[in-house]
Design a protein around this motif. Structure first.
Motif, PDB file in Angstrom:
ATOM      1  N   THR A 151      33.858  28.340  -1.831  1.00 27.51           N
ATOM      2  CA  THR A 151      33.262  28.315  -3.128  1.00 27.51           C
ATOM      3  C   THR A 151      34.090  29.883  -2.825  1.00 27.51           C
ATOM      4  OG1 THR A 151      30.965  28.644  -2.172  1.00 27.51           O
ATOM      5  CG2 THR A 151      31.214  30.379  -3.438  1.00 27.51           C
ATOM      6  N   THR A 152      34.589  30.182  -4.261  1.00 32.74           N
ATOM      7  CA  THR A 152      35.822  31.118  -4.476  1.00 32.74           C
ATOM      8  C   THR A 152      35.127  31.679  -5.514  1.00 32.74           C
ATOM      9  OG1 THR A 152      36.783  29.096  -6.680  1.00 32.74           O
ATOM     10  CG2 THR A 152      37.497  29.168  -4.024  1.00 32.74           C
ATOM     11  N   THR A 153      33.524  31.666  -6.256  1.00 27.82           N
ATOM     12  CA  THR A 153      33.487  32.604  -6.849  1.00 27.82           C
ATOM     13  C   THR A 153      32.442  32.937  -6.809  1.00 27.82           C
ATOM     14  OG1 THR A 153      34.171  31.474  -9.519  1.00 27.82           O
ATOM     15  CG2 THR A 153      32.433  32.558  -9.697  1.00 27.82           C
ATOM     16  N   LEU A 154      31.833  34.527  -6.483  1.00 33.71           N
ATOM     17  CA  LEU A 154      30.820  35.342  -5.627  1.00 33.71           C
ATOM     18  C   LEU A 154      29.520  35.777  -6.746  1.00 33.71           C
ATOM     19  CD1 LEU A 154      32.906  34.753  -3.810  1.00 33.71           C
ATOM     20  CD2 LEU A 154      31.415  35.568  -1.659  1.00 33.71           C
ATOM     21  N   VAL A 155      28.381  35.304  -6.942  1.00 38.18           N
ATOM     22  CA  VAL A 155      27.720  36.653  -7.628  1.00 38.18           C
ATOM     23  C   VAL A 155      26.970  37.346  -6.848  1.00 38.18           C
ATOM     24  CG1 VAL A 155      26.215  36.950  -9.802  1.00 38.18           C
ATOM     25  CG2 VAL A 155      27.889  34.684  -9.390  1.00 38.18           C
ATOM     26  N   ASP A 156      27.337  38.467  -6.960  1.00 39.66           N
ATOM     27  CA  ASP A 156      26.726  39.756  -5.722  1.00 39.66           C
ATOM     28  C   ASP A 156      25.683  40.539  -6.478  1.00 39.66           C
ATOM     29  OD1 ASP A 156      25.784  40.322  -2.827  1.00 39.66           O
ATOM     30  OD2 ASP A 156      27.908  41.237  -2.689  1.00 39.66           O
ATOM     31  N   PHE A 157      24.740  40.550  -5.767  1.00 42.91           N
ATOM     32  CA  PHE A 157      23.339  41.528  -6.694  1.00 42.91           C
ATOM     33  C   PHE A 157      23.308  42.738  -5.302  1.00 42.91           C
ATOM     34  CE2 PHE A 157      19.713  41.430  -9.425  1.00 42.91           C
ATOM     35  CZ  PHE A 157      19.599  43.120  -9.025  1.00 42.91           C
ATOM     36  N   ALA A 158      24.078  44.092  -5.309  1.00 37.95           N
ATOM     37  CA  ALA A 158      23.298  45.061  -3.824  1.00 37.95           C
ATOM     38  C   ALA A 158      23.905  46.483  -4.370  1.00 37.95           C
ATOM     39  CB  ALA A 158      24.977  44.419  -3.265  1.00 37.95           C
ATOM     40  N   ARG A 159      23.511  47.116  -4.063  1.00 38.87           N
ATOM     41  CA  ARG A 159      23.653  48.778  -4.523  1.00 38.87           C
ATOM     42  C   ARG A 159      25.823  49.138  -4.068  1.00 38.87           C
ATOM     43  NH1 ARG A 159      19.735  51.821  -5.346  1.00 38.87           N
ATOM     44  NH2 ARG A 159      17.338  51.061  -4.656  1.00 38.87           N
ATOM     45  N   PRO A 160      25.795  49.584  -5.396  1.00 35.01           N
ATOM     46  CA  PRO A 160      27.383  49.487  -4.830  1.00 35.01           C
ATOM     47  C   PRO A 160      27.682  51.094  -3.716  1.00 35.01           C
ATOM     48  CG  PRO A 160      26.308  50.286  -7.695  1.00 35.01           C
ATOM     49  CD  PRO A 160      25.774  50.502  -6.326  1.00 35.01           C
ATOM     50  N   LEU A 161      28.203  50.607  -2.710  1.00 37.38           N
ATOM     51  CA  LEU A 161      29.096  51.378  -1.824  1.00 37.38           C
ATOM     52  C   LEU A 161      30.898  51.392  -1.674  1.00 37.38           C
ATOM     53  CD1 LEU A 161      28.939  49.666   1.884  1.00 37.38           C
ATOM     54  CD2 LEU A 161      28.074  48.312  -0.610  1.00 37.38           C
ATOM     55  N   PRO A 162      31.736  52.362  -1.234  1.00 37.53           N
ATOM     56  CA  PRO A 162      32.429  52.744  -0.627  1.00 37.53           C
ATOM     57  C   PRO A 162      33.433  51.641  -0.361  1.00 37.53           C
ATOM     58  CG  PRO A 162      31.707  54.785  -0.763  1.00 37.53           C
ATOM     59  CD  PRO A 162      30.603  54.003  -0.474  1.00 37.53           C
ATOM     60  N   GLY A 163      33.852  50.606  -1.352  1.00 39.49           N
ATOM     61  CA  GLY A 163      34.736  49.866  -0.412  1.00 39.49           C
ATOM     62  C   GLY A 163      34.138  47.829  -0.698  1.00 39.49           C
ATOM     63  N   ALA A 167      36.460  44.717  -1.114  1.00 35.97           N
ATOM     64  CA  ALA A 167      35.925  43.193  -0.402  1.00 35.97           C
ATOM     65  C   ALA A 167      37.043  42.866  -1.209  1.00 35.97           C
ATOM     66  CB  ALA A 167      34.958  43.144   0.018  1.00 35.97           C
ATOM     67  N   PHE A 168      36.288  42.448  -1.939  1.00 32.26           N
ATOM     68  CA  PHE A 168      36.682  41.011  -3.473  1.00 32.26           C
ATOM     69  C   PHE A 168      38.082  41.063  -3.154  1.00 32.26           C
ATOM     70  CE2 PHE A 168      31.615  41.532  -3.147  1.00 32.26           C
ATOM     71  CZ  PHE A 168      31.394  40.062  -2.666  1.00 32.26           C
ATOM     72  N   ASP A 169      37.724  42.002  -4.029  1.00 31.72           N
ATOM     73  CA  ASP A 169      39.332  42.215  -5.179  1.00 31.72           C
ATOM     74  C   ASP A 169      40.144  41.786  -3.141  1.00 31.72           C
ATOM     75  OD1 ASP A 169      41.692  42.844  -5.941  1.00 31.72           O
ATOM     76  OD2 ASP A 169      41.467  44.811  -5.939  1.00 31.72           O
ATOM     77  N   GLN A 170      40.399  42.002  -2.360  1.00 32.71           N
ATOM     78  CA  GLN A 170      41.415  42.017  -1.250  1.00 32.71           C
ATOM     79  C   GLN A 170      40.946  40.911  -1.143  1.00 32.71           C
ATOM     80  OE1 GLN A 170      40.266  45.128   1.445  1.00 32.71           O
ATOM     81  NE2 GLN A 170      41.283  46.566   0.149  1.00 32.71           N
ATOM     82  N   ALA A 171      40.276  39.895  -0.896  1.00 32.61           N
ATOM     83  CA  ALA A 171      40.040  38.247  -0.648  1.00 32.61           C
ATOM     84  C   ALA A 171      40.574  37.574  -1.498  1.00 32.61           C
ATOM     85  CB  ALA A 171      38.966  38.014  -0.217  1.00 32.61           C
ATOM     86  N   GLY A 172      40.707  38.095  -2.810  1.00 33.24           N
ATOM     87  CA  GLY A 172      41.694  36.823  -3.249  1.00 33.24           C
ATOM     88  C   GLY A 172      40.121  36.365  -4.786  1.00 33.24           C
ATOM     89  N   VAL A 173      39.583  36.423  -3.838  1.00 36.47           N
ATOM     90  CA  VAL A 173      37.716  35.619  -4.952  1.00 36.47           C
ATOM     91  C   VAL A 173      38.125  36.018  -6.049  1.00 36.47           C
ATOM     92  CG1 VAL A 173      37.268  35.175  -2.571  1.00 36.47           C
ATOM     93  CG2 VAL A 173      36.296  36.884  -4.086  1.00 36.47           C
TER      94      VAL A 173
END
Length: 290
Positions: A151-163, A167-173
């Protein structure tokens, strides 16, 4: 004359594959340079008829982007690669998409297994105590698990928190991030009586809306377009009508999509009937969400 730094020479040793042997010849280069060439794969391009299957397929990658796909013989003749990966016996296909995740909750996986009224009785008592560092560990864990599963595209539903976005940017996804918007008082539904009408708090809802917009303006289209943002009213029973309409107006004004839960089960049905006299689909249709 020889090549200058950063350029390719007009003439160089070109390599041809002939009957499984490499033959070296000197002459003008007719190939294009790419970073990576994946060869001899069961290739699924999802283009053309069916799934776009190529029995002996290849993929050329340049600068982190797909430069070409096609039969291995065609791409070997066309490209010179810094790295060649022989993918015999492997399938190469576009990355999978997980269209709905709650990655920070990975750290609490299993706590609500086989529990009636799981969200209120099992998840809520734990989730209220998850610290930001633990939540971010859950996000990173889910990203690694997703990549291992293709899986290379992740649709995440969460409260924003620092980092979180980083985390998604650094993983390259590729990620479509949805900051959670609800009007549930701090602490959530832990300790509430089952069936009790949720005590929605407009100030909490408004703060969540503003935080989501700030996050969207920072991250929508970030990382060269890999990171995009949607607005996420958590569910129609967790935010009042006026704030739902406000989210809809903001989405239209900011050019964002809406990502939300709809008709999740008996708990939501009971809340919606008590609060609006309608089930979720009819209610959302009435206020212009559908």
């Amino acid at each position: 004359t020889g090549p200058t730094r950063g350029t390719w020479p007009t003439y160089r040793l070109a390599c041809r594959i002939r009957n499984g042997r490499r033959a070296l010849t000197e002459g003008p280069s007719m190939t294009e340079q790419v970073d990576t060439l994946i060869t001899h794969a069961h290739l699924f391009t999802l283009q053309g008829d069916g799934v776009g299957y190529v029995a002996d397929g290849a993929v050329a990658v340049r600068g982190g982007r797909i430069a070409a796909t096609g039969p291995t013989s065609n791409l070997l003749a066309r490209f010179q690669a810094g790295e060649t990966i022989d993918a015999r016996g492997c399938a190469v296909l576009p990355g999978l998409v997980d269209a709905h995740m709650h990655t920070p909750l990975a750290i609490a996986r299993g706590v609500a297994q086989d529990v009636a009224h799981w969200m209120q009785r099992a998840l809520a008592p734990y989730s209220r105590h998850i610290q930001p560092q633990a939540a971010l560990a859950g996000t990173r864990l889910n990203i690694v698990e997703a990549l291992k599963a293709g899986t290379t595209t992740l649709v995440d539903f969460a409260r924003p928190l620092p980092g979180w976005a980083e985390a998604f940017d650094q993983a390259g996804v590729r990620a479509r991030l949805t900051p959670t918007i609800n009007a549930l008082p701090p602490g959530g539904m832990a300790g509430w009586q089952l069936g009790e009408l949720y005590p929605l708090d407009r100030r909490t809802g408004q703060a969540a809306i503003l935080a989501a917009v700030v996050f969207a303006r920072e991250w929508h289209g970030a990382a060269g377009g890999r990171i995009t943002v949607m607005l996420g009213p958590q569910a129609a029973d967790m935010i009042d009508r006026d704030q739902l309409l406000s989210v809809k107006d903001l989405a239209q004004r900011e050019g964002l999509m809406i990502h939300m839960h709809v008709a999740q089960g008996d708990r939501e049905i009971e809340q919606m009937l008590k609060r609006s006299g309608q089930r979720t689909p009819a209610y959302l249709d009435e206020i212009g969400y559908l």
